[in-house]
Design a protein around this motif. Sequence first.
Motif, short mmCIF file in Angstrom:
data_model
loop_
_atom_site.label_atom_id
_atom_site.label_comp_id
_atom_site.label_asym_id
_atom_site.label_seq_id
_atom_site.Cartn_x
_atom_site.Cartn_y
_atom_site.Cartn_z
N HIS A 17 0.83 -1.20 0.00
CA HIS A 17 0.00 0.00 0.00
C HIS A 17 0.87 1.25 0.00
N THR A 44 -0.71 -0.23 -4.53
CA THR A 44 -1.79 0.74 -4.63
C THR A 44 -1.22 2.15 -4.64
N SER A 94 -2.31 6.51 -6.31
CA SER A 94 -3.25 7.38 -7.01
C SER A 94 -3.16 7.13 -8.51
N ASP A 137 -5.37 1.82 -8.78
CA ASP A 137 -5.80 3.16 -8.43
C ASP A 137 -6.82 3.06 -7.30
N TYR A 138 -6.40 3.41 -6.08
CA TYR A 138 -7.28 3.23 -4.92
C TYR A 138 -8.51 4.14 -4.98
N SER A 139 -8.45 5.22 -5.76
CA SER A 139 -9.59 6.13 -5.84
C SER A 139 -10.65 5.68 -6.84
N ARG A 166 -12.08 -0.57 -5.42
CA ARG A 166 -11.74 -1.13 -4.12
C ARG A 166 -10.70 -2.20 -4.37
N PHE A 167 -9.51 -2.02 -3.81
CA PHE A 167 -8.42 -2.94 -4.13
C PHE A 167 -8.79 -4.38 -3.86
N GLU A 168 -9.59 -4.63 -2.82
CA GLU A 168 -9.94 -6.01 -2.47
C GLU A 168 -10.81 -6.67 -3.53
N ASP A 179 -10.00 5.35 5.09
CA ASP A 179 -10.91 4.40 4.45
C ASP A 179 -10.70 2.95 4.92
N THR A 205 -8.21 1.12 5.26
CA THR A 205 -7.35 0.36 4.35
C THR A 205 -6.77 -0.87 5.03
N SER A 222 -7.50 -4.91 4.14
CA SER A 222 -6.39 -5.73 3.64
C SER A 222 -6.42 -7.15 4.18
#
Length: 318
Positions: free
Chosen positions: A152, A176, A178, A195-197, A200-202, A220, A222, A226
Amino acid sequence: MRAMTIDTTGAPDVLVETELERPVRVNSEVLVRVVAAGVNPIDSKTRSGRGVSSAITAWPAVLGYDFSGVVVEAPYEAHPLQPGTEVFGMTSVPRSGGSYAEFVAVSTLSVARKPRTISHVEAAGIPLAALTAWGLVVDVAKAHEGQRMLVHAGAGGVGHFAVQLASYFGARVTATGSASSLDFLRSLGAAEAVDYSAVRFEDVVGTMDAVIDLIGNVHDDTGTRSLGVLRPDGLIVNGPTGSWPTFAEDAAAAGVRATTYKVAPDASTLSVIARLIDSGDVRVTVDSVFDLCDAAKAHTAIDEGHTRGKIVLRVSES
């Protein structure tokens, strides 16, 4: 000597230029003329009253861990680091004076020869961040061929070293960042940049063996999110102090291994990192450079949280 000091904790403007006596070298220490000093989030946290501020016992205090400079006094005549040797390393703030000053006295266990192929400004951005990344990725997560690792904040000071080191040791890295950092993350060796914005990475990263958490739950959730991408008995390593108060309990409930990490100065590892820099296998990215007297502006910039790589103070001429 000139130094940027604080008489109290608070906003960036508590940093003021002060004339101090040079530190006195004792025992196995070297005295180093500082050419450039790195700025790290822990510096800002300490200045604001968090971080290691509770351990400051004398005022005014000089902050700053990272430095690159030139040895002016060696411990003894046959020591390898003789006057004129270019070195980089870490101080032990607040147990000793910091690097926002023209001179530092530090243990020889905390310094190594500066990488030959880069400037003092670049070298000053390396020690704390790269040693932290090495500890997280190599010592704790034991990066290896085929390992699936999520990093991250991969474009930040520690993160951009973590991505490179994990990739160098064979891990398949997902990072992750921007939207503007995605190409940068791939250039560092990330197999996948998220792009975390935008997502949703998950939802997109799949199952991971290890997570290098450089955010925690300050944004958020994070950190908590995770936990869901780790395989059973996978490992999460949390770096930022105080970023996730329920870290241990949450990880245990999720059935994964968990540990925090705190960096320590280490000349031998710094020497390895210097060789990786000189060979081109690892690089440092400097986001911006400020003069020593503009340390408050540097702290404002790091507080904004959008740094790519490192912020550095120019202290003196090389």
